[in-house]
Design a protein around this motif. Structure first.
Motif, mmCIF file in Angstrom:
data_model
loop_
_atom_site.group_PDB
_atom_site.id
_atom_site.type_symbol
_atom_site.label_atom_id
_atom_site.label_comp_id
_atom_site.label_asym_id
_atom_site.label_seq_id
_atom_site.Cartn_x
_atom_site.Cartn_y
_atom_site.Cartn_z
ATOM 1 N N ILE A 185 0.849 -1.188 0.000
ATOM 2 C CA ILE A 185 0.000 0.000 0.000
ATOM 3 C C ILE A 185 0.886 1.241 0.000
ATOM 4 C CG2 ILE A 185 -1.738 1.322 1.277
ATOM 5 C CD1 ILE A 185 -2.861 -1.267 2.322
ATOM 6 N N SER A 186 0.663 2.097 -0.982
ATOM 7 C CA SER A 186 1.381 3.374 -1.035
ATOM 8 C C SER A 186 0.353 4.489 -1.123
ATOM 9 C CB SER A 186 2.347 3.416 -2.219
ATOM 10 O OG SER A 186 1.645 3.294 -3.446
ATOM 11 N N PHE A 187 0.812 5.716 -0.919
ATOM 12 C CA PHE A 187 -0.143 6.826 -0.808
ATOM 13 C C PHE A 187 0.558 8.145 -1.091
ATOM 14 C CE2 PHE A 187 1.357 5.030 3.166
ATOM 15 C CZ PHE A 187 2.149 6.044 3.652
ATOM 16 N N ALA A 188 -0.245 9.154 -1.373
ATOM 17 C CA ALA A 188 0.282 10.499 -1.590
ATOM 18 C C ALA A 188 -0.876 11.484 -1.578
ATOM 19 C CB ALA A 188 1.047 10.595 -2.909
ATOM 20 N N SER A 189 -0.529 12.756 -1.390
ATOM 21 C CA SER A 189 -1.528 13.819 -1.378
ATOM 22 C C SER A 189 -0.894 15.080 -1.957
ATOM 23 C CB SER A 189 -2.006 14.077 0.057
ATOM 24 O OG SER A 189 -3.031 15.034 0.085
ATOM 25 N N TYR A 190 -1.611 15.726 -2.866
ATOM 26 C CA TYR A 190 -1.074 16.952 -3.456
ATOM 27 C C TYR A 190 -2.233 17.859 -3.863
ATOM 28 C CZ TYR A 190 2.582 19.735 -5.670
ATOM 29 O OH TYR A 190 3.467 20.733 -5.979
ATOM 30 N N GLY A 191 -2.003 19.169 -3.771
ATOM 31 C CA GLY A 191 -3.076 20.118 -4.027
ATOM 32 C C GLY A 191 -3.029 20.766 -5.392
ATOM 33 N N GLY A 192 -2.123 21.705 -5.565
ATOM 34 C CA GLY A 192 -2.079 22.480 -6.799
ATOM 35 C C GLY A 192 -2.664 23.871 -6.647
ATOM 36 N N LEU A 241 -4.404 15.806 8.239
ATOM 37 C CA LEU A 241 -5.655 16.134 7.572
ATOM 38 C C LEU A 241 -5.381 17.230 6.550
ATOM 39 C CD1 LEU A 241 -8.822 15.788 7.513
ATOM 40 C CD2 LEU A 241 -8.843 17.975 8.681
ATOM 41 N N HIS A 242 -5.825 17.004 5.324
ATOM 42 C CA HIS A 242 -5.651 17.978 4.249
ATOM 43 C C HIS A 242 -7.019 18.440 3.751
ATOM 44 C CE1 HIS A 242 -1.424 16.609 3.834
ATOM 45 N NE2 HIS A 242 -1.927 15.404 4.017
ATOM 46 N N ASN A 243 -7.036 19.574 3.101
ATOM 47 C CA ASN A 243 -8.191 20.023 2.337
ATOM 48 C C ASN A 243 -7.701 20.433 0.952
ATOM 49 O OD1 ASN A 243 -9.321 21.480 5.331
ATOM 50 N ND2 ASN A 243 -10.418 19.832 4.296
ATOM 51 N N GLN A 244 -8.586 20.348 -0.015
ATOM 52 C CA GLN A 244 -8.305 20.796 -1.376
ATOM 53 C C GLN A 244 -7.189 20.000 -2.058
ATOM 54 O OE1 GLN A 244 -10.480 22.580 -2.440
ATOM 55 N NE2 GLN A 244 -11.190 24.092 -0.976
ATOM 56 N N SER A 303 -14.823 14.898 -1.197
ATOM 57 C CA SER A 303 -14.914 14.867 0.264
ATOM 58 C C SER A 303 -14.887 16.248 0.894
ATOM 59 C CB SER A 303 -13.732 14.053 0.806
ATOM 60 O OG SER A 303 -12.542 14.824 0.710
ATOM 61 N N TYR A 304 -15.030 16.241 2.232
ATOM 62 C CA TYR A 304 -14.859 17.451 3.039
ATOM 63 C C TYR A 304 -13.485 17.477 3.723
ATOM 64 C CZ TYR A 304 -19.838 18.721 2.665
ATOM 65 O OH TYR A 304 -21.076 19.093 2.214
ATOM 66 N N GLY A 305 -12.634 16.496 3.445
ATOM 67 C CA GLY A 305 -11.293 16.465 4.025
ATOM 68 C C GLY A 305 -10.595 15.172 3.646
ATOM 69 N N GLU A 306 -9.281 15.251 3.438
ATOM 70 C CA GLU A 306 -8.512 14.099 2.998
ATOM 71 C C GLU A 306 -7.426 13.789 4.028
ATOM 72 O OE1 GLU A 306 -10.281 16.762 0.813
ATOM 73 O OE2 GLU A 306 -8.122 17.131 0.576
ATOM 74 N N MET A 307 -7.123 12.511 4.212
ATOM 75 C CA MET A 307 -6.159 12.088 5.225
ATOM 76 C C MET A 307 -5.018 11.300 4.582
ATOM 77 S SD MET A 307 -8.767 10.726 8.180
ATOM 78 C CE MET A 307 -10.080 11.767 8.829
ATOM 79 N N ALA A 308 -3.799 11.763 4.808
ATOM 80 C CA ALA A 308 -2.610 11.072 4.303
ATOM 81 C C ALA A 308 -1.372 11.756 4.872
ATOM 82 C CB ALA A 308 -2.555 11.088 2.780
ATOM 83 N N PRO A 309 -0.253 11.035 4.972
ATOM 84 C CA PRO A 309 0.998 11.691 5.345
ATOM 85 C C PRO A 309 1.516 12.569 4.207
ATOM 86 C CG PRO A 309 1.071 9.315 5.781
ATOM 87 C CD PRO A 309 -0.127 9.574 4.909
ATOM 88 N N PHE A 310 2.381 13.522 4.560
ATOM 89 C CA PHE A 310 3.147 14.215 3.543
ATOM 90 C C PHE A 310 4.091 13.213 2.886
ATOM 91 C CE2 PHE A 310 2.199 18.142 6.048
ATOM 92 C CZ PHE A 310 1.640 18.878 5.019
ATOM 93 N N ALA A 313 -5.414 19.973 -11.988
ATOM 94 C CA ALA A 313 -5.150 18.757 -12.760
ATOM 95 C C ALA A 313 -3.697 18.340 -12.629
ATOM 96 C CB ALA A 313 -5.522 18.978 -14.226
ATOM 97 N N ASN A 314 -2.792 19.312 -12.677
ATOM 98 C CA ASN A 314 -1.369 19.001 -12.526
ATOM 99 C C ASN A 314 -1.077 18.476 -11.119
ATOM 100 O OD1 ASN A 314 1.454 19.104 -13.529
ATOM 101 N ND2 ASN A 314 1.699 20.644 -11.925
ATOM 102 N N GLY A 315 -1.773 19.011 -10.111
ATOM 103 C CA GLY A 315 -1.607 18.513 -8.745
ATOM 104 C C GLY A 315 -1.992 17.054 -8.629
ATOM 105 N N ALA A 316 -3.058 16.634 -9.320
ATOM 106 C CA ALA A 316 -3.468 15.229 -9.306
ATOM 107 C C ALA A 316 -2.406 14.346 -9.944
ATOM 108 C CB ALA A 316 -4.805 15.075 -10.028
ATOM 109 N N ASN A 317 -1.812 14.833 -11.012
ATOM 110 C CA ASN A 317 -0.739 14.093 -11.673
ATOM 111 C C ASN A 317 0.450 13.908 -10.734
ATOM 112 O OD1 ASN A 317 1.896 14.018 -13.346
ATOM 113 N ND2 ASN A 317 0.350 13.568 -14.889
ATOM 114 N N LEU A 318 0.820 14.971 -10.029
ATOM 115 C CA LEU A 318 1.955 14.901 -9.103
ATOM 116 C C LEU A 318 1.659 13.968 -7.932
ATOM 117 C CD1 LEU A 318 2.990 18.679 -9.064
ATOM 118 C CD2 LEU A 318 4.209 16.781 -10.159
ATOM 119 N N ALA A 319 0.423 13.955 -7.465
ATOM 120 C CA ALA A 319 0.044 13.032 -6.396
ATOM 121 C C ALA A 319 0.218 11.588 -6.854
ATOM 122 C CB ALA A 319 -1.399 13.283 -5.964
#
Length: 377
Positions: free
Chosen positions: A186-193, A365-368, A350-357, A291-297
């Motif tokens: 299991i891997s994960f990531a979070s990015y905004g843009g 907890l992240h938003n956007q 969602s109203y909030g996203e959860m993941a490590p940096f 859109a670019n933020g989603a790609n980077l995530a």
């Protein structure tokens, strides 16, 4: 890993995006519009089509099924693990006097620890402090266990959110899925843009996720001045102008959206903590930036993986959906372009996203953001 995915809109037939096959003891994720989750007849249709033991429900601000962004539907993904296993625990914030830390501690303590690899959180999203919930979950956590997840949504209505495990969905519910298995990856990531703009200010009065003052001035009053005429559309308008919050002593900023406002004391209730003396700025975004933020995530989530992911759980913020509007599916297409073409995409807005940096195992907890959880055996 075998996966079956389908979606259904009210009064329409099921639309299958994979082969329709029978599964053995699958984990069934149902991400659906809140009003549909309140319809017992619709819930019976889901159970008839997916007659399995482990069904998790969560309300959304939009459903994700492959590269489709759906509204007023139920997106169902059933996952049969061949070498791995899962255990599900639930708790309700209303049973803990809205103490999210206590709820998080209780949920983690109830989860068997042997061979536990990852925790996925599906949380109520309308009044819980997501940061506090994470703090409770991580209070005694083993450093090898990672956490991702998201807070349920309710379109842009902000009235109430619903979740449950094998019950009719209800308010206040938090569902915790523990994943176990030697071969599980299991891997994960979070990015905004999103980009900060305007003067950088200081939070001078706050308590948990309630923001009272910025630079000694009432927070809501100051925020309304920035919004101008859009202030009449709060809290929905805040989705377009979230806050960039950098806690004291930290380099990484957190994005915070506003769940509600209190005109009486001129405060704002945010999805997560806004610590005293944090630096704060307004943010805005472009469609291309998101859109670019989603790609980077997706690139971050794929980095250093040993196997190709079979499943991708995408949690993206309702604010991103509103900004992208008719181009919203572009961020899913960006994710898909980075992942293997056979990877099944599911998830919700969602109203909030959860993941490590990236590079950390401490959940935030992240938003956007676009937050990904990639799973394979």
């Amino acid at each position: 890993m075998k996966i079956v995915q389908a979606f259904k809109k009210e009064n329409l037939t099921w639309n299958y995006l994979t082969d329709k096959i029978a599964l053995k003891n699958p984990l069934v994720l149902v991400f659906a519009n809140r009003l549909l989750l309140e319809d017992e007849a619709f819930l019976k249709e889901i159970k008839k089509e997916f007659p399995y033991e482990h069904i998790i429900y969560g309300s959304t601000s939009g459903e994700i099924a492959d590269t489709n962004v759906l509204d007023n539907s139920a997106a169902v993904t059933a996952i049969e693990f061949e070498k791995s296993s899962f255990i599900i625990k639930t708790g309700n914030i209303l049973d803990y006097d809205k103490d999210a830390v206590a709820l998080g501690k209780s949920l983690y303590s109830s989860m068997p620890k042997e061979n536990l690899k990852h925790l996925f959180v599906l949380s109520e999203g309308s009044f819980i402090n997501g940061s506090a919930l994470i703090n409770g979950l991580e209070d005694a956590i083993d450093s090898s266990v990672s956490i991702t997840g998201g807070m349920c949504g309710d379109d842009a209505k902000f009235e109430k959110t619903l979740a449950s495990y094998n019950e009719n969905p209800k308010e206040g519910e938090v569902v915790l899925i523990g994943f176990y298995g030697e071969t599980l990856e299991i891997s994960f990531a979070s990015y905004g843009g999103w980009q900060p703009f305007g003067p950088e200010r200081i939070i001078t009065r706050s308590e948990g996720n309630i923001l009272y003052e910025i630079d000694g001035h009432p927070a809501l009053e100051l925020y309304k001045k920035y919004l101008g005429e859009k202030a009449n559309e709060l809290p929905q308008a805040s989705l377009l102008y979230p806050l960039n919050v950098t806690p004291p002593g930290k380099e990484d900023a957190l994005v915070r959206t506003i769940l509600n406002i209190d005109n009486e004391n001129q405060s704002m209730i945010l999805a997560g903590d806004v610590p005293l003396n944090s630096k704060v700025q307004l943010m805005m975004a472009s469609v291309d930036g998101i859109a670019n933020g989603a790609n980077l995530a997706a690139q971050d989530a794929m980095r250093n993986r040993k196997t190709k992911p079979s499943l991708a759980i995408l949690i993206s913020c309702v604010g991103r959906k509103i900004v992208m509007d008719q181009r919203v599916e572009e961020e899913l297409e960006e994710v898909k372009s980075v992942l293997d073409s056979k990877t099944i995409l599911t998830g919700f807005y969602s109203y909030g996203e959860m993941a490590p940096f990236f590079g950390s195992r401490i959940c935030q907890l992240h938003n956007q953001t676009m937050t990904l959880t990639l799973v394979s055996e």
